[in-house]
Scaffold this motif. Structure first.
Motif, PDB file in Angstrom:
ATOM      1  N   GLN A 156       0.814  -1.217   0.000  1.00  0.00           N
ATOM      2  CA  GLN A 156       0.000   0.000   0.000  1.00  0.00           C
ATOM      3  C   GLN A 156       0.849   1.269   0.000  1.00  0.00           C
ATOM      4  O   GLN A 156       0.306   2.375  -0.041  1.00  0.00           O
ATOM      5  N   LEU A 157       2.156   1.134   0.039  1.00  0.00           N
ATOM      6  CA  LEU A 157       3.038   2.298   0.116  1.00  0.00           C
ATOM      7  C   LEU A 157       3.489   2.690  -1.292  1.00  0.00           C
ATOM      8  O   LEU A 157       4.371   2.054  -1.877  1.00  0.00           O
ATOM      9  N   PHE A 158       2.886   3.741  -1.817  1.00  0.00           N
ATOM     10  CA  PHE A 158       3.162   4.188  -3.179  1.00  0.00           C
ATOM     11  C   PHE A 158       4.070   5.415  -3.168  1.00  0.00           C
ATOM     12  O   PHE A 158       3.918   6.313  -2.329  1.00  0.00           O
ATOM     13  N   THR A 159       4.993   5.422  -4.108  1.00  0.00           N
ATOM     14  CA  THR A 159       5.834   6.596  -4.311  1.00  0.00           C
ATOM     15  C   THR A 159       5.173   7.491  -5.352  1.00  0.00           C
ATOM     16  O   THR A 159       4.824   7.029  -6.445  1.00  0.00           O
ATOM     17  N   ILE A 160       4.976   8.751  -4.993  1.00  0.00           N
ATOM     18  CA  ILE A 160       4.420   9.737  -5.924  1.00  0.00           C
ATOM     19  C   ILE A 160       5.493  10.798  -6.126  1.00  0.00           C
ATOM     20  O   ILE A 160       5.809  11.562  -5.209  1.00  0.00           O
ATOM     21  N   ALA A 161       6.076  10.824  -7.317  1.00  0.00           N
ATOM     22  CA  ALA A 161       7.202  11.714  -7.595  1.00  0.00           C
ATOM     23  C   ALA A 161       6.901  12.567  -8.820  1.00  0.00           C
ATOM     24  O   ALA A 161       6.246  12.103  -9.762  1.00  0.00           O
ATOM     25  N   ALA A 167       6.057  19.177 -15.568  1.00  0.00           N
ATOM     26  CA  ALA A 167       5.935  19.754 -14.228  1.00  0.00           C
ATOM     27  C   ALA A 167       4.537  19.613 -13.647  1.00  0.00           C
ATOM     28  O   ALA A 167       4.351  19.762 -12.439  1.00  0.00           O
ATOM     29  N   GLU A 168       3.532  19.333 -14.485  1.00  0.00           N
ATOM     30  CA  GLU A 168       2.151  19.231 -14.007  1.00  0.00           C
ATOM     31  C   GLU A 168       1.732  17.794 -13.727  1.00  0.00           C
ATOM     32  O   GLU A 168       0.568  17.541 -13.415  1.00  0.00           O
ATOM     33  N   ALA A 169       2.641  16.851 -13.835  1.00  0.00           N
ATOM     34  CA  ALA A 169       2.270  15.437 -13.719  1.00  0.00           C
ATOM     35  C   ALA A 169       3.159  14.719 -12.711  1.00  0.00           C
ATOM     36  O   ALA A 169       4.250  15.179 -12.359  1.00  0.00           O
ATOM     37  N   PHE A 170       2.663  13.557 -12.255  1.00  0.00           N
ATOM     38  CA  PHE A 170       3.384  12.743 -11.286  1.00  0.00           C
ATOM     39  C   PHE A 170       3.512  11.311 -11.798  1.00  0.00           C
ATOM     40  O   PHE A 170       2.661  10.815 -12.542  1.00  0.00           O
ATOM     41  N   LEU A 171       4.589  10.653 -11.362  1.00  0.00           N
ATOM     42  CA  LEU A 171       4.779   9.226 -11.599  1.00  0.00           C
ATOM     43  C   LEU A 171       4.350   8.486 -10.339  1.00  0.00           C
ATOM     44  O   LEU A 171       4.636   8.923  -9.220  1.00  0.00           O
ATOM     45  N   ILE A 172       3.662   7.362 -10.512  1.00  0.00           N
ATOM     46  CA  ILE A 172       3.160   6.581  -9.382  1.00  0.00           C
ATOM     47  C   ILE A 172       3.781   5.193  -9.444  1.00  0.00           C
ATOM     48  O   ILE A 172       3.689   4.508 -10.477  1.00  0.00           O
TER      49      ILE A 172
END
Length: 213
Positions: A156-161, A167-172
């Motif tokens: 359940q531990l997700f990295t959101i970077a 610049a307006e988006a994130f990697l999950i």
């Protein structure tokens, strides 16, 4: 010699002695010398130690503070958003499933992603469930399903970077597996090795997080 004249003479001698003693005394250390320069003090005061300033830290943006609820949209999707249905995390155009999410910080860029009901999921927000990576077996790719929220559960531990290219988006990601869209299997979690992530996601602010959080 009369007694009166002796007392007068003794008084003159007594007055003369202290005057001479004052003239022989060493000058005070704090008294300026003949040139007008103050004499150096015998006691030096150590400078106070300077406290080092704390190193600046990079804070998560407000949308990832745990106090805001968001909808999540894949950058290359067409009019569809992420929804956690009873089966798994999918992309939908309508109001099916849970479409309100609260990324809740655990440590740095590591988050629990709590899921709430959307407009079509019944009255109110309801109790949250959390994203959890699931292996369906049978050589099928990893997917995201809903589960009771547990911070101690690594799945359940997700990295959101932030996406360095947008610049307006994130990697999950979770444990090196990235969330991406597959033509045959929809949204999956996949380890990419040395390859660059193929999908990033926009988080749209939908106001304060539910009070049940």
């Amino acid at each position: 010699m009369s007694v009166r004249r002796w007392l007068a003479g003794a008084g003159v001698v007594a007055l003369a002695v202290p005057t001479a003693a004052c003239g022989d005394a060493a000058p005070d250390a704090a008294t300026p010398d003949a040139t007008g320069t103050p004499a150096a003090s015998a006691t030096s005061v150590a400078p106070s130690p300077t406290e080092s300033s704390p190193s600046p830290t990079t804070a998560n943006p407000p949308i990832l503070s745990g106090d805001r609820q968001v909808t999540i949209v894949r950058i290359d999707s067409f009019e569809s958003g992420l929804s956690l249905t009873d089966e798994r995390l999918v992309e939908v155009v309508g109001d099916k499933g849970r479409q309100l999410f609260v990324p809740t910080p655990v440590d740095g860029q590591t988050f629990l992603i709590r899921s709430y009901r959307g407009a079509g999921g019944g009255p109110g927000t309801g109790e949250p469930v959390c994203w959890q990576v699931q292996n369906p077996g049978n050589s099928k790719p990893l997917v995201v399903q809903g589960a009771e929220c547990r911070e101690s559960e690594p799945r359940q531990l997700f990295t959101i970077a932030p996406n360095p290219e947008n610049a307006e988006a994130f990697l999950i990601s979770n444990n090196s597996a990235f969330l991406r869209n597959s033509q045959n299997n929809g949204l999956i979690m996949e380890e990419l090795g040395d390859a660059a992530p193929t999908d990033s996601f926009r988080f749209n602010d939908n106001g304060p997080a539910p009070s049940s959080l």
